[in-house]
Write a protein that holds these residues in place. Structure first.
Motif, short mmCIF file in Angstrom:
data_model
loop_
_atom_site.label_atom_id
_atom_site.label_comp_id
_atom_site.label_asym_id
_atom_site.label_seq_id
_atom_site.Cartn_x
_atom_site.Cartn_y
_atom_site.Cartn_z
N PRO A 1 6.19 -17.61 4.82
CA PRO A 1 5.01 -17.39 5.66
C PRO A 1 3.76 -17.09 4.84
N LEU A 2 2.65 -17.62 5.32
CA LEU A 2 1.33 -17.29 4.79
C LEU A 2 0.61 -16.53 5.91
N LEU A 3 0.24 -15.30 5.63
CA LEU A 3 -0.36 -14.44 6.65
C LEU A 3 -1.88 -14.63 6.67
N ALA A 4 -2.41 -14.83 7.87
CA ALA A 4 -3.84 -15.07 8.07
C ALA A 4 -4.52 -13.73 8.39
N ASP A 5 -4.99 -13.08 7.35
CA ASP A 5 -5.62 -11.76 7.49
C ASP A 5 -7.12 -11.92 7.75
N THR A 6 -7.46 -12.60 8.83
CA THR A 6 -8.86 -12.94 9.10
C THR A 6 -9.72 -11.72 9.41
N ASP A 7 -9.11 -10.64 9.89
CA ASP A 7 -9.90 -9.42 10.17
C ASP A 7 -9.84 -8.43 9.00
N GLN A 8 -9.24 -8.84 7.90
CA GLN A 8 -9.15 -8.05 6.67
C GLN A 8 -8.35 -6.75 6.84
N GLN A 9 -7.47 -6.70 7.82
CA GLN A 9 -6.63 -5.52 8.05
C GLN A 9 -5.74 -5.23 6.84
N LEU A 10 -5.08 -6.26 6.32
CA LEU A 10 -4.16 -6.05 5.20
C LEU A 10 -4.88 -5.82 3.88
N VAL A 11 -5.91 -6.63 3.61
CA VAL A 11 -6.59 -6.48 2.32
C VAL A 11 -7.23 -5.11 2.19
N GLN A 12 -7.68 -4.55 3.31
CA GLN A 12 -8.25 -3.20 3.28
C GLN A 12 -7.13 -2.16 3.12
N ALA A 13 -6.06 -2.31 3.90
CA ALA A 13 -4.95 -1.35 3.86
C ALA A 13 -4.28 -1.30 2.49
N TYR A 14 -4.23 -2.45 1.82
CA TYR A 14 -3.58 -2.53 0.50
C TYR A 14 -4.57 -2.39 -0.65
N GLY A 15 -5.85 -2.22 -0.33
CA GLY A 15 -6.85 -1.95 -1.37
C GLY A 15 -7.14 -3.10 -2.31
N VAL A 16 -7.00 -4.34 -1.83
CA VAL A 16 -7.22 -5.49 -2.71
C VAL A 16 -8.54 -6.21 -2.44
N TRP A 17 -9.35 -5.69 -1.52
CA TRP A 17 -10.64 -6.29 -1.22
C TRP A 17 -11.69 -5.59 -2.08
N GLY A 18 -12.44 -6.36 -2.85
CA GLY A 18 -13.42 -5.72 -3.71
C GLY A 18 -14.45 -6.69 -4.23
N GLU A 19 -15.35 -6.16 -5.04
CA GLU A 19 -16.41 -6.98 -5.61
C GLU A 19 -15.84 -7.86 -6.71
N LYS A 20 -16.27 -9.10 -6.69
CA LYS A 20 -15.86 -10.07 -7.70
C LYS A 20 -17.12 -10.65 -8.31
N ASN A 21 -16.96 -11.30 -9.45
CA ASN A 21 -18.10 -11.86 -10.15
C ASN A 21 -17.70 -13.22 -10.71
#
Length: 158
Positions: free
Chosen positions: A90-110
């Motif tokens: 399965p590929l999970l569609a985290d369109t509302d960013q629920q998982l990326v926020q909960a797991y702390g993987v959303w951040g600034e990139k360059n």
């Protein structure tokens, strides 16, 4: 932002996969789960990582390991990506960013001097009791499975 550590309880979730099925961490109780976060479908590194897990999938399943990929791409993008590369997990569609926020993987990139927000490629190995056994932050996209198996083969506390 949430900063998770090894030994912590993994945040539960309920998110749609590429086929619209609701997937929850609880669905995998008793199994080791490889929850890997990747930036975007159909990009070189993400494709290499997904195909590495695909090519080694039977061996992972035989060890009782479930694989779940996560990005913020929508279900349709995941459907096309999974079909194009015959991805069996399965590929999970985290369109509302629920998982990326909960797991702390959303951040600034360059990239090329341009700053933007996105997913920092990270793999979480979650034990059957729901705790985070390992976190891989420097993912080798061409050898992601080998990284996972090397950690799982370590004696406890190593």
């Amino acid at each position: 932002m949430n900063i998770l550590t090894e030994g912590q309880k993994a945040p539960d979730f309920k998110v749609a996969d590429q086929d619209g099925n609701q997937v929850s961490l609880k669905d995998f109780q008793g199994k080791t789960v490889v929850l890997y976060f990747y930036p975007k479908d159909n990009t070189p590194g993400c494709t290499a990582e997904a195909c590495d897990f695909r090519d080694n999938y039977a061996g992972l399943v035989s060890k009782g390991i479930a694989v779940l990929g996560v990005s913020t791409d929508p279900e349709l993008s995941h459907q096309k990506f999974a079909a194009k590369y015959q991805l069996p997990f399965p590929l999970l569609a985290d369109t509302d960013q629920q998982l990326v926020q909960a797991y702390g993987v959303w951040g600034e990139k360059n990239m090329y001097g341009k700053k933007y927000m996105g997913i920092n490629r990270t793999t979480f190995i979650i034990s059957g009791d729901g705790t985070i056994a390992h976190i891989i932050q420097k993912v080798d996209t061409k050898n992601a499975t080998a990284q996972v198996l090397a950690l799982l083969d370590q004696p406890a506390g190593a």
